[in-house]
Design an enzyme around this catalytic site. Sequence first.
Site, short mmCIF file in Angstrom:
data_model
loop_
_atom_site.label_atom_id
_atom_site.label_comp_id
_atom_site.label_asym_id
_atom_site.label_seq_id
_atom_site.Cartn_x
_atom_site.Cartn_y
_atom_site.Cartn_z
N TYR A 133 -10.11 3.07 1.67
CA TYR A 133 -10.25 3.03 3.04
C TYR A 133 -11.16 1.79 3.34
O TYR A 133 -12.04 1.40 2.67
CB TYR A 133 -11.18 4.02 3.51
CG TYR A 133 -10.38 5.52 3.47
CD1 TYR A 133 -8.72 5.49 3.40
CD2 TYR A 133 -10.76 6.48 3.76
CE1 TYR A 133 -8.13 6.50 3.36
CE2 TYR A 133 -9.97 7.78 3.97
CZ TYR A 133 -8.72 7.65 3.67
OH TYR A 133 -7.93 8.85 3.89
N HIS A 178 0.76 -1.11 -0.02
CA HIS A 178 -0.11 -0.06 -0.02
C HIS A 178 0.79 1.15 0.09
O HIS A 178 0.58 1.97 -0.78
CB HIS A 178 -0.96 -0.18 1.34
CG HIS A 178 -1.85 1.00 1.45
ND1 HIS A 178 -3.13 1.11 1.24
CD2 HIS A 178 -1.45 2.36 1.57
CE1 HIS A 178 -3.48 2.24 1.52
NE2 HIS A 178 -2.69 3.05 1.94
N GLU A 179 2.03 1.37 0.89
CA GLU A 179 2.66 2.48 0.97
C GLU A 179 3.58 2.66 -0.09
O GLU A 179 3.90 3.78 -0.67
CB GLU A 179 3.59 2.39 2.32
CG GLU A 179 2.58 2.53 3.60
CD GLU A 179 1.70 3.49 3.72
OE1 GLU A 179 1.96 4.71 3.11
OE2 GLU A 179 0.91 3.47 4.29
N HIS A 208 1.68 4.15 -3.17
CA HIS A 208 1.68 5.68 -3.03
C HIS A 208 3.00 6.17 -3.56
O HIS A 208 2.68 7.15 -4.19
CB HIS A 208 1.46 6.28 -1.50
CG HIS A 208 0.29 6.16 -0.80
ND1 HIS A 208 -0.84 6.33 -1.34
CD2 HIS A 208 -0.21 5.72 0.51
CE1 HIS A 208 -1.84 6.27 -0.71
NE2 HIS A 208 -1.38 5.85 0.54
N HIS A 215 -5.56 7.02 -2.71
CA HIS A 215 -6.43 6.35 -2.14
C HIS A 215 -7.44 6.14 -3.48
O HIS A 215 -8.01 7.06 -3.80
CB HIS A 215 -6.93 6.82 -0.81
CG HIS A 215 -5.81 6.71 0.32
ND1 HIS A 215 -5.66 7.81 1.19
CD2 HIS A 215 -5.24 5.53 0.84
CE1 HIS A 215 -4.76 7.56 2.05
NE2 HIS A 215 -4.54 6.15 1.84
#
Length: 446
Positions: free
Chosen positions: A254, A197-198, A201, A207
């Site tokens: 989210y 996930h990071e 980014h 997101h």
Amino acid sequence: MTWIIFLLFCCLIPANYGRSIAVNDADENAEQAKLNRFLSKKRILIELQAEIFGISLPPASNETDIDKNPYIMEGDIVYTEEQLDILIEDVRGQLFAKNHPEGPKQLSLTPNLAMRWTMPIPYYFDTWVNRTTILAGIRLWEQETCIRFTRKDSKPPGNSIQFITGSGCSSPVGMQGGAQPVTLHPIACNTIATVVHEIAHSLGAWHEQSRSDRDSYVAILSDNIPEGVYPANFGKKSTMDYGVGYDYGSVMHYAKNDFAIDTKKPTIIPRDPMMENVIGQRVGLSFFDVKRMNLAYCNAICKNTLPCQNYGYVNPNNCNVCKCPPPYGGKLCDRFQQSGCGDFTLTATSSSKTITASGAKTCYFFITAPPGKKIQFKMLDQRLYDYLGLCKYSYVEVKVKRDFTKYGPRFCKLPPPVLLSETNEAMIVFQGYFSTNSFTMEYRSV
């Protein structure tokens, strides 16, 4: 004697001592000025977002929480002042579009091509990070895409990623220039899904619910979000989706109760209620997470085309085969892939039968009924233990729609209702995260 000691002490003070104090003060003043500019622009951004959402904000405060990084927004994204400038103009454009709905529609990667990396991406480790988990996350991105990383023993010249320890999980979006941090708490962020996930980014992904078209797919429940968090952490951005639709199952989405005042109530709900437990998964990359990144970074690698089926596309790591969405496999994504969990193809009759699976693994079960019939499912037992029933890690998914590449409803805590397939075909997916996870489901044709 006292005068002698005083003179000796004076002689020991460096000649540039006063100058060094002045330099330090200047550095602190410059850093404070930078922070003040950032906070001022952050407030402008939040006020513009509030105007879009039609809400009022509390009075601005000059106080900052010393325990939190003021440059972090959306929970884990480290913003730069330059990015705030871009976002302010972006949100002003959204506000104009809201007031002029006849204008063109903007569509989950940053559209700024200057923020894309060249391969391979250098990276290096801080002393205390969990290297095993980070390396597993890097390997996953390399297995699924053409993106490549190269490890360095120390900070290299030029652009690079530095994996460091910190109080949370965070990363900038896209290449910022120079060494940029990916912060990972050694306990709270120690999962492969969090690492990918990071890294996403850093590669340029926002997101998923930040997409400019998100209102067609989810609703934000601001009453359950603290002041100061909404609208800042729920803003929309102009993004590029490369023709990949909204992905409820993205690792970048989210969860339904993120940033909630009352965690038993949602802050974000899908327009399709069957997707309630799909959003927020933290098992790993979705097929569409990977496809979007491959289209962004790898689209020019394969010169050939293939007649890929079921939303597959030419695999940039092997141009002779298609990259297929689960549960499809084969060279052209034209057949189901076996999952190694016993009988894969099952037949539903009017007599009730059961499906069962257990362990830390992923299983697929394809069920058919006679033509003209449908398949009814009823959960008999489940041991999935997913916190708050969010289905982030363990779940049973029932694909009852005609298109098996689409997500089906997922269940992990409360017993699901009796479900009925749209046609005479259906699929069950078991996602076990722990060795103790299991389920038993009854099915029959009706």
